[in-house]
Design an enzyme around this catalytic site. Structure first.
Site, short mmCIF file in Angstrom:
data_model
loop_
_atom_site.label_atom_id
_atom_site.label_comp_id
_atom_site.label_asym_id
_atom_site.label_seq_id
_atom_site.Cartn_x
_atom_site.Cartn_y
_atom_site.Cartn_z
N SER A 166 0.91 4.42 0.67
CA SER A 166 1.01 5.34 1.72
C SER A 166 1.18 4.49 3.32
O SER A 166 1.39 5.19 4.21
CB SER A 166 -0.74 6.20 1.99
OG SER A 166 -1.75 5.11 2.24
N CYS A 167 1.28 3.60 2.98
CA CYS A 167 1.85 2.98 4.18
C CYS A 167 3.49 2.66 4.21
O CYS A 167 4.17 2.27 3.45
CB CYS A 167 1.55 1.11 4.71
SG CYS A 167 1.96 -0.03 5.57
N SER A 168 3.56 3.41 5.41
CA SER A 168 4.95 3.30 6.35
C SER A 168 5.50 2.15 5.97
O SER A 168 7.14 2.24 5.62
CB SER A 168 5.30 4.31 7.32
OG SER A 168 4.79 3.76 8.53
N HIS A 171 0.84 -1.50 0.40
CA HIS A 171 0.40 -0.07 0.02
C HIS A 171 0.77 1.07 -0.01
O HIS A 171 1.41 1.41 1.06
CB HIS A 171 -1.14 -0.17 1.39
CG HIS A 171 -1.98 1.13 1.40
ND1 HIS A 171 -1.43 1.97 0.94
CD2 HIS A 171 -3.66 0.78 1.76
CE1 HIS A 171 -2.85 3.25 0.98
NE2 HIS A 171 -3.36 2.24 1.61
#
Length: 115
Positions: free
Chosen positions: A9-11, A7
């Site tokens: 936008s997932c750090s 994903h």
């Protein structure tokens, strides 16, 4: 080659990609938000994870809390919910042939890539 369910936008997803890159591990990115998994693909993933559907659900997610936390669903219903709402799937997930793992913490990935 390792497939990474990712994903953007997932750090944690970004950290896994950096870790694989730093360790010269070949990988393929699968953005499961842009290309949601079908119910069949989720069932296959659960087998590779050796996990139940409840372990795949992000229960701290806002969408889960607002729409699904108070509801009772069968495993099959949850699989359909996850297919329709991919942001509820734990991430990142690494797949290597017949096995998979949820890539957290990143330190555990080292054991997975060595298998």
């Amino acid at each position: 080659m390792i497939k990474v369910l990712y994903h953007g936008s997932c750090s944690k997803s970004k950290a896994i990609l950096e870790h694989l890159d730093e360790n010269n591990v070949a990988f393929e990115i699968i953005d499961f938000i842009e290309q949601p998994l079908s119910p069949m693909e989720i069932r296959t993933l659960l087998k590779k994870l050796n996990a139940g559907v409840q372990e795949l659900i992000r229960k701290n997610d806002k969408l889960y809390k607002e729409k699904f936390a108070a509801k009772q669903h069968s495993d099959e219903e949850w699989i359909n919910v996850l297919s329709e709402n991919p942001s509820l799937i734990q991430r990142p997930i690494l797949i290597k042939g017949p096995i998979a793992m949820i890539g957290r913490p990143v330190e555990n990935v080292r054991f997975f890539i060595d298998k």
